[in-house]
Design a protein around this motif. Structure first.
Motif, PDB file in Angstrom:
ATOM      1  N   UNK A 110       0.854  -1.207   0.000  1.00 10.95           N
ATOM      2  CA  UNK A 110       0.000   0.000   0.000  1.00 10.95           C
ATOM      3  C   UNK A 110       0.880   1.244   0.000  1.00 10.95           C
ATOM      4  N   UNK A 111       1.926   1.196   0.796  1.00 17.25           N
ATOM      5  CA  UNK A 111       2.734   2.373   1.042  1.00 17.25           C
ATOM      6  C   UNK A 111       3.867   2.525   0.019  1.00 17.25           C
ATOM      7  N   UNK A 112       4.293   1.441  -0.587  1.00 13.04           N
ATOM      8  CA  UNK A 112       5.278   1.556  -1.664  1.00 13.04           C
ATOM      9  C   UNK A 112       4.609   1.943  -2.979  1.00 13.04           C
ATOM     10  N   UNK A 113       3.293   1.720  -3.087  1.00 16.72           N
ATOM     11  CA  UNK A 113       2.537   2.107  -4.287  1.00 16.72           C
ATOM     12  C   UNK A 113       2.074   3.556  -4.250  1.00 16.72           C
ATOM     13  N   UNK A 114       2.296   4.250  -3.116  1.00 19.10           N
ATOM     14  CA  UNK A 114       1.980   5.670  -3.073  1.00 19.10           C
ATOM     15  C   UNK A 114       0.926   6.113  -2.081  1.00 19.10           C
ATOM     16  N   UNK A 115       0.339   5.191  -1.314  1.00 17.53           N
ATOM     17  CA  UNK A 115      -0.633   5.578  -0.287  1.00 17.53           C
ATOM     18  C   UNK A 115       0.092   6.091   0.949  1.00 17.53           C
ATOM     19  N   UNK A 116      -0.569   6.992   1.645  1.00 16.22           N
ATOM     20  CA  UNK A 116      -0.088   7.448   2.939  1.00 16.22           C
ATOM     21  C   UNK A 116      -1.110   7.058   3.987  1.00 16.22           C
ATOM     22  N   UNK A 117      -0.647   6.674   5.158  1.00 13.99           N
ATOM     23  CA  UNK A 117      -1.539   6.294   6.250  1.00 13.99           C
ATOM     24  C   UNK A 117      -0.795   5.442   7.245  1.00 13.99           C
ATOM     25  N   UNK A 118      -1.509   5.036   8.266  1.00 10.79           N
ATOM     26  CA  UNK A 118      -0.917   4.221   9.319  1.00 10.79           C
ATOM     27  C   UNK A 118      -0.777   2.772   8.863  1.00 10.79           C
ATOM     28  N   UNK A 119       0.352   2.169   9.212  1.00  6.06           N
ATOM     29  CA  UNK A 119       0.597   0.775   8.872  1.00  6.06           C
ATOM     30  C   UNK A 119       0.151  -0.182   9.969  1.00  6.06           C
ATOM     31  N   UNK A 120      -0.387   0.353  11.066  1.00  4.11           N
ATOM     32  CA  UNK A 120      -0.801  -0.501  12.183  1.00  4.11           C
ATOM     33  C   UNK A 120      -2.055  -1.294  11.810  1.00  4.11           C
ATOM     34  N   UNK A 121      -2.268  -2.436  12.477  1.00  5.86           N
ATOM     35  CA  UNK A 121      -3.455  -3.246  12.204  1.00  5.86           C
ATOM     36  C   UNK A 121      -4.734  -2.448  12.438  1.00  5.86           C
ATOM     37  N   UNK A 122      -5.756  -2.745  11.649  1.00 10.90           N
ATOM     38  CA  UNK A 122      -7.045  -2.061  11.730  1.00 10.90           C
ATOM     39  C   UNK A 122      -7.983  -2.944  12.545  1.00 10.90           C
ATOM     40  N   UNK A 123      -8.413  -2.428  13.683  1.00 16.49           N
ATOM     41  CA  UNK A 123      -9.272  -3.179  14.590  1.00 16.49           C
ATOM     42  C   UNK A 123     -10.716  -3.207  14.067  1.00 16.49           C
ATOM     43  N   UNK A 124     -11.487  -4.157  14.580  1.00 18.59           N
ATOM     44  CA  UNK A 124     -12.906  -4.275  14.218  1.00 18.59           C
ATOM     45  C   UNK A 124     -13.631  -2.961  14.536  1.00 18.59           C
ATOM     46  N   UNK A 125     -14.424  -2.480  13.604  1.00 14.47           N
ATOM     47  CA  UNK A 125     -15.207  -1.240  13.658  1.00 14.47           C
ATOM     48  C   UNK A 125     -14.349   0.026  13.668  1.00 14.47           C
ATOM     49  N   UNK A 126     -13.075  -0.097  13.362  1.00 16.16           N
ATOM     50  CA  UNK A 126     -12.201   1.077  13.223  1.00 16.16           C
ATOM     51  C   UNK A 126     -12.259   1.569  11.780  1.00 16.16           C
ATOM     52  N   UNK A 127     -12.284   2.883  11.615  1.00 13.12           N
ATOM     53  CA  UNK A 127     -12.150   3.495  10.295  1.00 13.12           C
ATOM     54  C   UNK A 127     -10.699   3.892  10.105  1.00 13.12           C
ATOM     55  N   UNK A 128     -10.173   3.625   8.913  1.00 13.93           N
ATOM     56  CA  UNK A 128      -8.793   3.998   8.607  1.00 13.93           C
ATOM     57  C   UNK A 128      -8.807   4.813   7.327  1.00 13.93           C
ATOM     58  N   UNK A 129      -8.181   5.970   7.366  1.00 14.30           N
ATOM     59  CA  UNK A 129      -8.099   6.836   6.191  1.00 14.30           C
ATOM     60  C   UNK A 129      -6.758   6.640   5.513  1.00 14.30           C
ATOM     61  N   UNK A 130      -6.800   6.424   4.217  1.00 12.81           N
ATOM     62  CA  UNK A 130      -5.605   6.344   3.384  1.00 12.81           C
ATOM     63  C   UNK A 130      -5.647   7.537   2.433  1.00 12.81           C
ATOM     64  N   UNK A 131      -4.518   8.178   2.234  1.00 17.09           N
ATOM     65  CA  UNK A 131      -4.406   9.309   1.319  1.00 17.09           C
ATOM     66  C   UNK A 131      -3.724   8.813   0.047  1.00 17.09           C
ATOM     67  N   UNK A 132      -4.415   8.989  -1.077  1.00 15.36           N
ATOM     68  CA  UNK A 132      -3.888   8.577  -2.373  1.00 15.36           C
ATOM     69  C   UNK A 132      -3.379   9.803  -3.119  1.00 15.36           C
ATOM     70  N   UNK A 133      -2.464   9.600  -4.063  1.00 17.94           N
ATOM     71  CA  UNK A 133      -1.978  10.730  -4.854  1.00 17.94           C
ATOM     72  C   UNK A 133      -3.126  11.418  -5.592  1.00 17.94           C
ATOM     73  N   UNK A 134      -3.007  12.710  -5.752  1.00 11.77           N
ATOM     74  CA  UNK A 134      -4.015  13.508  -6.466  1.00 11.77           C
ATOM     75  C   UNK A 134      -4.231  12.945  -7.870  1.00 11.77           C
ATOM     76  N   UNK A 135      -5.497  12.857  -8.274  1.00 14.54           N
ATOM     77  CA  UNK A 135      -5.833  12.378  -9.611  1.00 14.54           C
ATOM     78  C   UNK A 135      -5.905  10.865  -9.729  1.00 14.54           C
ATOM     79  N   UNK A 136      -5.850  10.152  -8.601  1.00 13.10           N
ATOM     80  CA  UNK A 136      -5.923   8.692  -8.646  1.00 13.10           C
ATOM     81  C   UNK A 136      -7.188   8.209  -7.940  1.00 13.10           C
TER      82      UNK A 136
END
Length: 71
Positions: free
Chosen positions: A19-45
């Motif tokens: 995810x992060x080598x392909x250009x996403x930004x965000x936390x690499x920690x595990x995502x718990x049940x019912x947790x929302x996780x935001x990933x930031x993608x490059x503009x225009x993607x």
């Protein structure tokens, strides 16, 4: 672009390292049940999302790859 993933699987979801080598930004920690996780993608993607189930021992793994629409 923001992409929000809501983990409603009842299990822990692990972000794939690519995810992060392909250009996403965000936390690499595990995502718990019912947790929302935001990933930031490059503009225009837009996100391409794949979720793997490795069973109860290894859990679920998500890959989010930014894609660019070609005309």
């Amino acid at each position: 672009m923001k992409f929000v993933f809501l983990n409603d699987t009842g299990r822990i979801v692990y972000p794939h390292p690519a995810c992060f080598t392909h250009g996403c930004l965000g936390s690499e920690s595990p995502i718990q049940h019912l947790e929302e996780r935001t990933f930031i993608l490059p503009e225009g993607s837009y996100p391409s999302v794949k979720l793997w189930d490795y069973g109860e021992e290894k859990g679920l793994q998500i890959l989010i790859s930014p894609c660019i629409e070609e005309d």
